[in-house]
Design an enzyme around this catalytic site. Sequence first.
Site, PDB file in Angstrom:
ATOM      1  N   ASP A  33       0.828  -1.215   0.000  1.00 23.74           N
ATOM      2  CA  ASP A  33       0.000   0.000   0.000  1.00 23.74           C
ATOM      3  C   ASP A  33       0.856   1.255   0.000  1.00 23.74           C
ATOM      4  O   ASP A  33       2.050   1.227   0.302  1.00 23.74           O
ATOM      5  CB  ASP A  33      -0.941   0.015   1.208  1.00 23.74           C
ATOM      6  CG  ASP A  33      -0.201   0.048   2.537  1.00 23.74           C
ATOM      7  OD1 ASP A  33       0.863  -0.587   2.656  1.00 23.74           O
ATOM      8  OD2 ASP A  33      -0.681   0.726   3.463  1.00 23.74           O
ATOM      9  N   GLU A  78       0.216  -1.433   5.553  1.00 23.40           N
ATOM     10  CA  GLU A  78       1.265  -1.018   6.493  1.00 23.40           C
ATOM     11  C   GLU A  78       1.038   0.412   6.936  1.00 23.40           C
ATOM     12  O   GLU A  78       1.223   0.752   8.097  1.00 23.40           O
ATOM     13  CB  GLU A  78       2.641  -1.158   5.824  1.00 23.40           C
ATOM     14  CG  GLU A  78       3.825  -0.977   6.777  1.00 23.40           C
ATOM     15  CD  GLU A  78       4.316   0.465   6.902  1.00 23.40           C
ATOM     16  OE1 GLU A  78       5.132   0.734   7.796  1.00 23.40           O
ATOM     17  OE2 GLU A  78       3.871   1.335   6.128  1.00 23.40           O
ATOM     18  N   HIS A  81       5.427  10.141   1.318  1.00 26.42           N
ATOM     19  CA  HIS A  81       4.033  10.545   1.616  1.00 26.42           C
ATOM     20  C   HIS A  81       3.659  11.905   1.046  1.00 26.42           C
ATOM     21  O   HIS A  81       2.683  12.500   1.492  1.00 26.42           O
ATOM     22  CB  HIS A  81       3.724  10.558   3.134  1.00 26.42           C
ATOM     23  CG  HIS A  81       3.886   9.226   3.774  1.00 26.42           C
ATOM     24  ND1 HIS A  81       3.453   8.965   5.054  1.00 26.42           N
ATOM     25  CD2 HIS A  81       4.433   8.071   3.325  1.00 26.42           C
ATOM     26  CE1 HIS A  81       3.742   7.702   5.352  1.00 26.42           C
ATOM     27  NE2 HIS A  81       4.337   7.150   4.324  1.00 26.42           N
TER      28      HIS A  81
HETATM   29 ZN   LIG Z   1       6.680   2.375   4.037  1.00 28.66          ZN
END
Ligand SMILES: [Zn+2]
Length: 405
Positions: A80, A175, A380
């Site tokens: 993911d 995760e 991210h």
């Molecule tokens: Zn990671």
Amino acid sequence: MEEVCERFLRYIAFDTASDENSHSIPSTKSQLAFGKTLVRELLELGLKQCTQDKNGYVMATLPANIKGKIPVIGLIAHLDTSSECSGCNIRPHLIKNYPGGDILLNDELGIYLLEAEFPELKKYYGQDLITTDGTTLLGADDKAGIAEIVTAMAYLLKHPEIEHGPIRLAFTPDEEIGRGCDHFNLEKFGADFAYTIDGGELGQLETENFNAATATFTIHGKSVHPGTAKNKMINSVLVALELIDMFPANEIPAKTEGYEGFFHLINITGTVEQTVLKYIIRDHDLEIFERRKGFAESCAGQINRKYNAELVKLEIKDTYYNMKEILEQHPHVPALAEQAMRDMKIEPLKVPIRGGTDGARLSFMGLPTPNLFTGGHNFHGRYEFIPVQSMQKAVETIVRICELA
Ligand SMILES: [Zn+2]
């Protein structure tokens, strides 16, 4: 080098963001679809026992090519990507032979990767960088890890002269929302120790992470009509502010680094009648971690004594622990990775993780699992990038680990 790059670009075309509001396993269907194509690829490469279970965990084996009792090494990455930034329709840019300076990510929107803001770019002059177009994340976390593991396995299959023991692969869902180990079948995996390939820049070898807990304060007030409230009303929002004030102002994420722990207020919801405060508590040191939890309890007690009533209820839950405690009992596991890096002329970069990893939980479940670099930066978000040369070094490190074990 082209091989790992090609795989990576192919994998990031799958949008596999996990979703913490979903109760299905895995949290999003796209992870299952991505896992399925991986199983097919692993089979085509010639790996054995390639499976995807109903929870979305992909596993496979590269059998040993020598006889004798050699430990089973596990290699783990997650399917993911974070939902903090879109991972849909990623349009990567490949900048060959990066000449230095600012990188224009998106002409139309005027989004740049500024060298002044991201000085780590200086390390990669002359290398090939993969960036985003400024509107999505890149997905190097952790599709780079998957691409590196698969490429290392392909290399070992093509080079039977490199002797190695049995190697087990696992690609796990969810995760990023902390559920990566919830349904991890350790028995089926059958490794003696493992590595997550989920770290940042070239050389990172992570063997320490935070101890973590959540602390939820529920504060009960007493609502009375404000016109006749004198000496009667207790406004739980104001009591919450008193409580917040008791916490040390400098022990927060924005003012700490390295081994410094913190209290982090992540959510407030409140009315006169009831206010709920959610904190997360973090510290690398177990003793200080326990002391921090004790401090939270003493704050609740102090308020209750002051008001001479049970206004504040506190619930503390541990979420994960520092894997250092386990890895110290298995020093050969990080030592093997360190040796592999040195053999590949990579200087190991040991930094304490200011967070957790799946490896931390796996370590406490009985599988010692430090974390290794993928080569990526700024996970991210839209400034995420990865040098192709770092990915290649990760492949070489994995191959060397398999050879040395
Ligand atoms: Zn990671």
